[in-house]
Design an enzyme around this catalytic site. Structure first.
Site, PDB file in Angstrom:
ATOM      1  N   SER A 143       0.860  -1.189   0.000  1.00 52.54           N
ATOM      2  CA  SER A 143       0.000   0.000   0.000  1.00 52.54           C
ATOM      3  C   SER A 143       0.887   1.226   0.000  1.00 52.54           C
ATOM      4  O   SER A 143       2.053   1.171   0.407  1.00 52.54           O
ATOM      5  CB  SER A 143      -0.869   0.000   1.255  1.00 52.54           C
ATOM      6  N   TYR A 157      -2.648  -1.368  10.216  1.00 53.32           N
ATOM      7  CA  TYR A 157      -2.486  -1.452   8.754  1.00 53.32           C
ATOM      8  C   TYR A 157      -1.143  -0.854   8.354  1.00 53.32           C
ATOM      9  O   TYR A 157      -0.370  -1.468   7.599  1.00 53.32           O
ATOM     10  CB  TYR A 157      -3.640  -0.727   8.073  1.00 53.32           C
TER      11      TYR A 157
HETATM   12  N1  LIG Z   1      -8.553  -0.513  -1.811  1.00 55.77           N
HETATM   13  C1  LIG Z   1      -7.562   0.317  -1.493  1.00 55.77           C
HETATM   14  O1  LIG Z   1      -7.779   1.548  -1.397  1.00 55.77           O
HETATM   15  C2  LIG Z   1      -6.178  -0.205  -1.300  1.00 55.77           C
HETATM   16  C3  LIG Z   1      -5.125   0.722  -1.320  1.00 55.77           C
HETATM   17  C4  LIG Z   1      -3.820   0.257  -1.169  1.00 55.77           C
HETATM   18  C5  LIG Z   1      -3.575  -1.084  -0.992  1.00 55.77           C
HETATM   19  N2  LIG Z   1      -4.622  -1.988  -0.960  1.00 55.77           N
HETATM   20  C6  LIG Z   1      -4.288  -3.390  -0.771  1.00 55.77           C
HETATM   21  O2  LIG Z   1      -4.636  -4.077  -1.944  1.00 55.77           O
HETATM   22  C7  LIG Z   1      -4.868  -5.452  -1.620  1.00 55.77           C
HETATM   23  C8  LIG Z   1      -6.118  -5.903  -2.336  1.00 55.77           C
HETATM   24  O3  LIG Z   1      -7.211  -5.170  -1.829  1.00 55.77           O
HETATM   25  P1  LIG Z   1      -8.433  -4.724  -2.743  1.00 55.77           P
HETATM   26  O4  LIG Z   1      -8.423  -3.243  -2.796  1.00 55.77           O
HETATM   27  O5  LIG Z   1      -8.413  -5.495  -3.985  1.00 55.77           O
HETATM   28  O6  LIG Z   1      -9.667  -5.094  -1.792  1.00 55.77           O
HETATM   29  P2  LIG Z   1     -10.599  -6.382  -1.704  1.00 55.77           P
HETATM   30  O7  LIG Z   1     -11.405  -6.505  -2.939  1.00 55.77           O
HETATM   31  O8  LIG Z   1     -11.314  -6.267  -0.407  1.00 55.77           O
HETATM   32  O9  LIG Z   1      -9.579  -7.606  -1.681  1.00 55.77           O
HETATM   33  C9  LIG Z   1      -9.019  -8.120  -0.514  1.00 55.77           C
HETATM   34  C10 LIG Z   1      -9.072  -9.637  -0.630  1.00 55.77           C
HETATM   35  O10 LIG Z   1      -8.362 -10.232   0.465  1.00 55.77           O
HETATM   36  C11 LIG Z   1      -9.016 -11.425   0.799  1.00 55.77           C
HETATM   37  N3  LIG Z   1      -8.661 -11.782   2.153  1.00 55.77           N
HETATM   38  C12 LIG Z   1      -8.821 -11.047   3.290  1.00 55.77           C
HETATM   39  N4  LIG Z   1      -8.395 -11.732   4.355  1.00 55.77           N
HETATM   40  C13 LIG Z   1      -7.938 -12.914   3.879  1.00 55.77           C
HETATM   41  C14 LIG Z   1      -7.365 -14.055   4.489  1.00 55.77           C
HETATM   42  N5  LIG Z   1      -7.177 -14.135   5.823  1.00 55.77           N
HETATM   43  N6  LIG Z   1      -7.004 -15.105   3.716  1.00 55.77           N
HETATM   44  C15 LIG Z   1      -7.193 -15.041   2.379  1.00 55.77           C
HETATM   45  N7  LIG Z   1      -7.716 -14.003   1.740  1.00 55.77           N
HETATM   46  C16 LIG Z   1      -8.092 -12.955   2.487  1.00 55.77           C
HETATM   47  C17 LIG Z   1     -10.508 -11.109   0.618  1.00 55.77           C
HETATM   48  O11 LIG Z   1     -11.276 -12.257   0.310  1.00 55.77           O
HETATM   49  P3  LIG Z   1     -11.982 -13.198   1.404  1.00 55.77           P
HETATM   50  O12 LIG Z   1     -12.731 -12.285   2.319  1.00 55.77           O
HETATM   51  O13 LIG Z   1     -12.850 -14.085   0.583  1.00 55.77           O
HETATM   52  O14 LIG Z   1     -10.880 -13.951   2.068  1.00 55.77           O
HETATM   53  C18 LIG Z   1     -10.497 -10.167  -0.580  1.00 55.77           C
HETATM   54  O15 LIG Z   1     -10.766 -10.871  -1.781  1.00 55.77           O
HETATM   55  C19 LIG Z   1      -4.936  -5.533  -0.095  1.00 55.77           C
HETATM   56  O16 LIG Z   1      -3.752  -6.105   0.390  1.00 55.77           O
HETATM   57  C20 LIG Z   1      -5.044  -4.082   0.334  1.00 55.77           C
HETATM   58  O17 LIG Z   1      -4.420  -3.863   1.588  1.00 55.77           O
HETATM   59  C21 LIG Z   1      -5.910  -1.572  -1.122  1.00 55.77           C
END
Ligand SMILES: NC(=O)c1ccc[n+]([C@@H]2O[C@H](COP(=O)([O-])OP(=O)(O)OC[C@H]3O[C@@H](n4cnc5c(N)ncnc54)[C@H](OP(=O)(O)O)[C@@H]3O)[C@@H](O)[C@H]2O)c1
Length: 243
Positions: A143, A157
């Site tokens: 991130s 986080y």
């Molecule tokens: N959205 C933002 O603004 C943002 C910004 C910077 C970085 N990020 C990072 O980008 C990455 C992807 O996030 P995203 O934005 O694509 O959001 P997202 O759609 O909520 O994806 C996160 C995924 O992680 C999975 N997950 C959570 N806990 C888990 C566990 N214990 N074991 C296996 N899978 C798990 C969830 O699926 P299940 O619930 O089915 O397990 C979900 O599919 C994350 O690491 C997040 O920190 C996001």
């Protein structure tokens, strides 16, 4: 249920965590479009099934491999992935609306670190033998909070994502001789389900100017498809509106 797709010598394999939505799903579909075998991990089987459908429609060979990166044994999952792994994309992540010292609970703090830091390290550790066999690449979806101070992102986080930089650097320092490369991918705001975990969930207008999951998948593919002698150590991408 584990659905094993056919694998040929010509098929490259990627293992993607967080594959049920957002960046993980977009990366799975993008690699599917290149004809890759994509092993899809996350906790929700129905979400993985939908990603598998999309990846298959794009031309890929999906394998659904449910996994809780914070709790399940990644070694068992790695055995399903197989002995050669061309790319490992770690997109599973967690945050919580209660994220300041004033309101965070230790159970939530530990769950975030368990997912964002230990979940990443545990899966890398399990996958390294297969990555070495294929001179594979690790893309750690961190991130912007892992790159520069981001107070709004929360204590747990920020701490967990900041710790991913040395995870990537040590892989590059110690595993380069085996041909293994790693990328610390640091996106800013992404319009994904992840926003539901904010104390104040952004509205449609705010989401409209954010990165899309596909934008971040494109960055992951830039690192993954770089020639074997090119290592993308760190990639930071932000929407133009990011402050
Ligand atoms: N959205 C933002 O603004 C943002 C910004 C910077 C970085 N990020 C990072 O980008 C990455 C992807 O996030 P995203 O934005 O694509 O959001 P997202 O759609 O909520 O994806 C996160 C995924 O992680 C999975 N997950 C959570 N806990 C888990 C566990 N214990 N074991 C296996 N899978 C798990 C969830 O699926 P299940 O619930 O089915 O397990 C979900 O599919 C994350 O690491 C997040 O920190 C996001």
């Amino acid at each position: 249920m584990i659905i094993v797709a056919p694998m040929t010598d010509a098929t490259k394999t990627a293992w993607i965590t967080g594959a049920g939505s957002g960046v993980g799903r977009a990366t799975a579909v993008a690699l599917g479009a290149l004809g890759w075998r994509v092993v899809l991990s996350g906790r929700r089987a129905d979400a993985l099934a939908e990603t598998a459908r999309l990846a298959r429609d794009a031309g890929g060979h999906p394998v659904e491999l449910p996994l809780d990166v914070g709790a399940d044994d990644p070694a068992t999952a790695a055995a399903v992935v197989g002995g050669r792994l061309d790319a490992l994309v770690l997109a599973a992540g967690l945050n919580h609306p209660d994220r300041a010292w004033a309101d965070q609970g230790m159970a939530v703090f530990e769950a975030i670190v368990q997912t964002n830091l230990l979940g990443v390290v545990r899966v890398i550790d399990a996958a390294l033998p297969a990555l070495r066999s294929a001179s594979g690449i690790v893309v750690v979806v961190s991130s912007i909070a892992g790159w520069r101070p981001s107070p709004g992102a929360g204590v747990a986080y920020s701490a967990s994502k900041t710790a991913l930089a040395p995870v990537v650097r040590t892989i590059n320092d110690q595993e380069g001789a085996s041909g293994v490369r790693a990328t610390h991918l640091c996106p800013g705001d992404i319009d994904s389900d992840f926003l539901q975990q904010r104390p104040s969930v952004p509205d449609a207008a705010a989401r409209a100017v954010m990165l899309s999951p596909g934008d971040v998948a494109d960055a992951a593919l830039y690192a993954i498809t770089a020639p074997p002698h090119v290592r993308i150590d760190e990639l930071v991408l932000s929407p133009l509106s990011q402050r």
